[in-house]
Design a protein around this motif. Sequence first.
Motif, PDB file in Angstrom:
ATOM      1  N   GLU A  67       0.313  -0.718   0.184  1.00 11.08           N
ATOM      2  CA  GLU A  67      -0.370   0.015  -0.498  1.00 11.08           C
ATOM      3  C   GLU A  67       1.028   0.974   0.315  1.00 11.08           C
ATOM      4  O   GLU A  67       1.765   1.268   0.780  1.00 11.08           O
ATOM      5  N   CYS A  68       0.703   2.608  -0.709  1.00 14.80           N
ATOM      6  CA  CYS A  68       0.659   2.928  -0.771  1.00 14.80           C
ATOM      7  C   CYS A  68      -0.199   4.312   0.064  1.00 14.80           C
ATOM      8  O   CYS A  68      -0.635   4.646  -1.497  1.00 14.80           O
ATOM      9  N   ARG A  69       0.103   5.619   0.231  1.00 13.66           N
ATOM     10  CA  ARG A  69      -0.905   6.228   1.112  1.00 13.66           C
ATOM     11  C   ARG A  69      -0.376   7.791   0.461  1.00 13.66           C
ATOM     12  O   ARG A  69       0.786   8.046   0.985  1.00 13.66           O
ATOM     13  N   ALA A 113       9.430   3.337   0.430  1.00 17.26           N
ATOM     14  CA  ALA A 113       9.469   4.065  -0.983  1.00 17.26           C
ATOM     15  C   ALA A 113      10.647   3.106  -2.234  1.00 17.26           C
ATOM     16  O   ALA A 113      10.149   3.698  -2.721  1.00 17.26           O
ATOM     17  N   THR A 114      10.642   2.352  -1.947  1.00 18.23           N
ATOM     18  CA  THR A 114      11.316   0.746  -2.951  1.00 18.23           C
ATOM     19  C   THR A 114       9.696   0.508  -3.702  1.00 18.23           C
ATOM     20  O   THR A 114       9.895   0.741  -5.030  1.00 18.23           O
ATOM     21  N   ASN A 115       8.458   0.873  -3.430  1.00 10.89           N
ATOM     22  CA  ASN A 115       7.312   0.067  -3.949  1.00 10.89           C
ATOM     23  C   ASN A 115       6.937   1.281  -4.393  1.00 10.89           C
ATOM     24  O   ASN A 115       5.810   1.098  -5.304  1.00 10.89           O
ATOM     25  N   CYS A 116       6.541   2.146  -3.578  1.00 13.30           N
ATOM     26  CA  CYS A 116       5.972   3.598  -3.974  1.00 13.30           C
ATOM     27  C   CYS A 116       6.956   4.668  -4.403  1.00 13.30           C
ATOM     28  O   CYS A 116       7.433   5.324  -4.640  1.00 13.30           O
ATOM     29  N   THR A 155       1.571  13.866  -2.248  1.00 15.08           N
ATOM     30  CA  THR A 155       2.610  13.202  -1.479  1.00 15.08           C
ATOM     31  C   THR A 155       2.669  11.404  -1.039  1.00 15.08           C
ATOM     32  O   THR A 155       2.087  11.795  -0.107  1.00 15.08           O
ATOM     33  N   LEU A 156       3.874  10.872  -0.730  1.00 19.48           N
ATOM     34  CA  LEU A 156       3.636   9.856  -0.341  1.00 19.48           C
ATOM     35  C   LEU A 156       3.889  10.374   0.884  1.00 19.48           C
ATOM     36  O   LEU A 156       4.627  10.782   1.766  1.00 19.48           O
ATOM     37  N   LYS A 157       2.566   9.648   1.790  1.00 22.68           N
ATOM     38  CA  LYS A 157       2.628   9.867   3.329  1.00 22.68           C
ATOM     39  C   LYS A 157       3.065   8.261   4.147  1.00 22.68           C
ATOM     40  O   LYS A 157       3.178   8.414   5.374  1.00 22.68           O
ATOM     41  N   LYS A 158       3.054   7.744   3.159  1.00 25.27           N
ATOM     42  CA  LYS A 158       3.026   6.086   4.470  1.00 25.27           C
ATOM     43  C   LYS A 158       3.094   5.382   3.063  1.00 25.27           C
ATOM     44  O   LYS A 158       2.118   4.948   2.067  1.00 25.27           O
ATOM     45  N   GLY A 159       4.259   4.150   3.062  1.00 25.59           N
ATOM     46  CA  GLY A 159       4.750   3.345   2.217  1.00 25.59           C
ATOM     47  C   GLY A 159       6.164   3.034   1.642  1.00 25.59           C
ATOM     48  O   GLY A 159       7.283   3.719   2.979  1.00 25.59           O
TER      49      GLY A 159
END
Length: 147
Positions: free
Chosen positions: A42-44, A71-74, A65-69
């Motif tokens: 999951e990428c939030r 970093a290699t997958n999102c 903007t990435l909030k949670k997840g």
Amino acid sequence: MKWLLLSTLAVLLALAIAEGEVWEEDDHEVLIRSERGAKNQECRYAKGAWTECDSKTNQRSRMLTLKKGNATNCEPTKTMQKKCKKACRYEKGAWAECNPQGQMTRTDKIKAGSDSSCEQKREITKKCKTKMAKPTKGKKAARRNRN
């Protein structure tokens, strides 16, 4: 109006699934899963504000903007785009009498707060409904008189 919203959401969901991503959006964030049901991927994303409408493309965009997840997958940022909706709202005028061509018109004036690119007035024309002559004695009246 509801069917339009539901069909639009269905299309967006189908596109996201087709690309291998599932998007879920609420008021505060966007959740993107790389595969349906894959909780560990999951990428939030936090949603940024929508840009002004680009008159050339008739689209506006917002940055996620990435909030949670992971970093290699999102991706650290993503961009969402959608078509602009022209905000032209009008106060309806009164219909004029039917003209000899069997048409009537009304002039609507723009409401305050509408988009500045909207016309100040718009004229709507439609065909007049023809009134059918009422029969002097209807079928019901004829039946009543027989009884």
